[in-house]
Write a protein that holds these residues in place. Structure first.
Motif, PDB file in Angstrom:
ATOM      1  N   TRP A  54       8.040   7.852   3.087  1.00 20.30           N
ATOM      2  CA  TRP A  54       7.977   6.656   2.246  1.00 20.30           C
ATOM      3  C   TRP A  54       8.649   6.913   0.901  1.00 20.30           C
ATOM      4  N   ARG A  55       8.496   8.146   0.380  1.00 21.38           N
ATOM      5  CA  ARG A  55       9.171   8.500  -0.884  1.00 21.38           C
ATOM      6  C   ARG A  55      10.681   8.420  -0.711  1.00 21.38           C
ATOM      7  N   THR A  56      11.164   8.866   0.425  1.00 19.80           N
ATOM      8  CA  THR A  56      12.600   8.789   0.709  1.00 19.80           C
ATOM      9  C   THR A  56      13.055   7.331   0.742  1.00 19.80           C
ATOM     10  N   LEU A  57      12.276   6.476   1.389  1.00 23.45           N
ATOM     11  CA  LEU A  57      12.603   5.049   1.420  1.00 23.45           C
ATOM     12  C   LEU A  57      12.642   4.474   0.007  1.00 23.45           C
ATOM     13  N   ALA A  58      11.712   4.892  -0.830  1.00 23.85           N
ATOM     14  CA  ALA A  58      11.674   4.400  -2.211  1.00 23.85           C
ATOM     15  C   ALA A  58      12.921   4.848  -2.977  1.00 23.85           C
ATOM     16  N   ARG A  59      13.327   6.100  -2.776  1.00 29.44           N
ATOM     17  CA  ARG A  59      14.533   6.596  -3.449  1.00 29.44           C
ATOM     18  C   ARG A  59      15.765   5.800  -3.043  1.00 29.44           C
ATOM     19  N   LYS A  60      15.790   5.354  -1.793  1.00 28.86           N
ATOM     20  CA  LYS A  60      16.925   4.592  -1.274  1.00 28.86           C
ATOM     21  C   LYS A  60      16.827   3.108  -1.626  1.00 28.86           C
TER      22      LYS A  60
ATOM     23  N   ALA B  91       0.831  -1.207   0.000  1.00 28.07           N
ATOM     24  CA  ALA B  91       0.000   0.000   0.000  1.00 28.07           C
ATOM     25  C   ALA B  91       0.862   1.252   0.000  1.00 28.07           C
ATOM     26  N   LYS B  92       1.929   1.234   0.777  1.00 27.35           N
ATOM     27  CA  LYS B  92       2.848   2.383   0.797  1.00 27.35           C
ATOM     28  C   LYS B  92       3.423   2.613  -0.601  1.00 27.35           C
ATOM     29  N   GLY B  93       3.847   1.518  -1.241  1.00 28.40           N
ATOM     30  CA  GLY B  93       4.412   1.628  -2.583  1.00 28.40           C
ATOM     31  C   GLY B  93       3.425   2.197  -3.584  1.00 28.40           C
ATOM     32  N   ARG B  94       2.168   1.762  -3.501  1.00 30.45           N
ATOM     33  CA  ARG B  94       1.137   2.273  -4.412  1.00 30.45           C
ATOM     34  C   ARG B  94       0.911   3.764  -4.190  1.00 30.45           C
ATOM     35  N   MET B  95       0.871   4.181  -2.916  1.00 32.18           N
ATOM     36  CA  MET B  95       0.653   5.609  -2.630  1.00 32.18           C
ATOM     37  C   MET B  95       1.833   6.447  -3.109  1.00 32.18           C
ATOM     38  N   VAL B  96       3.051   5.943  -2.910  1.00 37.46           N
ATOM     39  CA  VAL B  96       4.229   6.662  -3.402  1.00 37.46           C
ATOM     40  C   VAL B  96       4.161   6.764  -4.919  1.00 37.46           C
TER      41      VAL B  96
END
Length: 122
Positions: free
Chosen positions: A53-59, A21-26
């Protein structure tokens, strides 16, 4: 006589979002023209959570589904040869005015022999 009572709602329970869900929202925030605030409002969460969560995705720590026209792509790990300097440890024997520098791989028995030989000469 009328009695007026004010009912206070209890705070909502802390929600737990799945990684999916976090990934979908990002992913929603990556579409051109979409803001973090509007996505957060639409899902009923705070914008700072979505930004984290966007920061986590970038990393590369959060999987984000592919989105056409996304502003950034999740990092992809590739094997690369890296030249790392090799630190060589040394052993310094200081006996009187004489200094002998040995490689750290020198056997202890050899170091002892050299130390005794140098000490006998001084």
């Amino acid at each position: 006589m009328r009695l007026c009572v004010e009912l206070l709602a209890a705070p909502a329970a802390k929600r737990r979002w799945s990684e999916e869900a976090k990934g979908r929202m990002v992913a929603e925030t990556l579409a051109p023209g979409v803001t973090v605030n509007e996505v957060a409002r639409r899902h009923g969460l705070k914008a700072n959570h979505l930004s984290s969560w966007r920061t986590l995705a970038r990393k590369g720590k959060l999987v984000v589904p592919e989105v056409a026209g996304a502003e950034f792509a999740a990092p992809v790990a590739t094997a690369q040869a890296v030249d790392t300097p090799v630190a060589t440890a040394t052993i310094d024997l200081l006996i009187g005015p004489v200094t002998v520098r040995l490689d750290a791989a020198t056997p202890a028995a050899r170091v002892a022999e050299l130390a005794m030989a140098l000490q006998a000469r001084t």
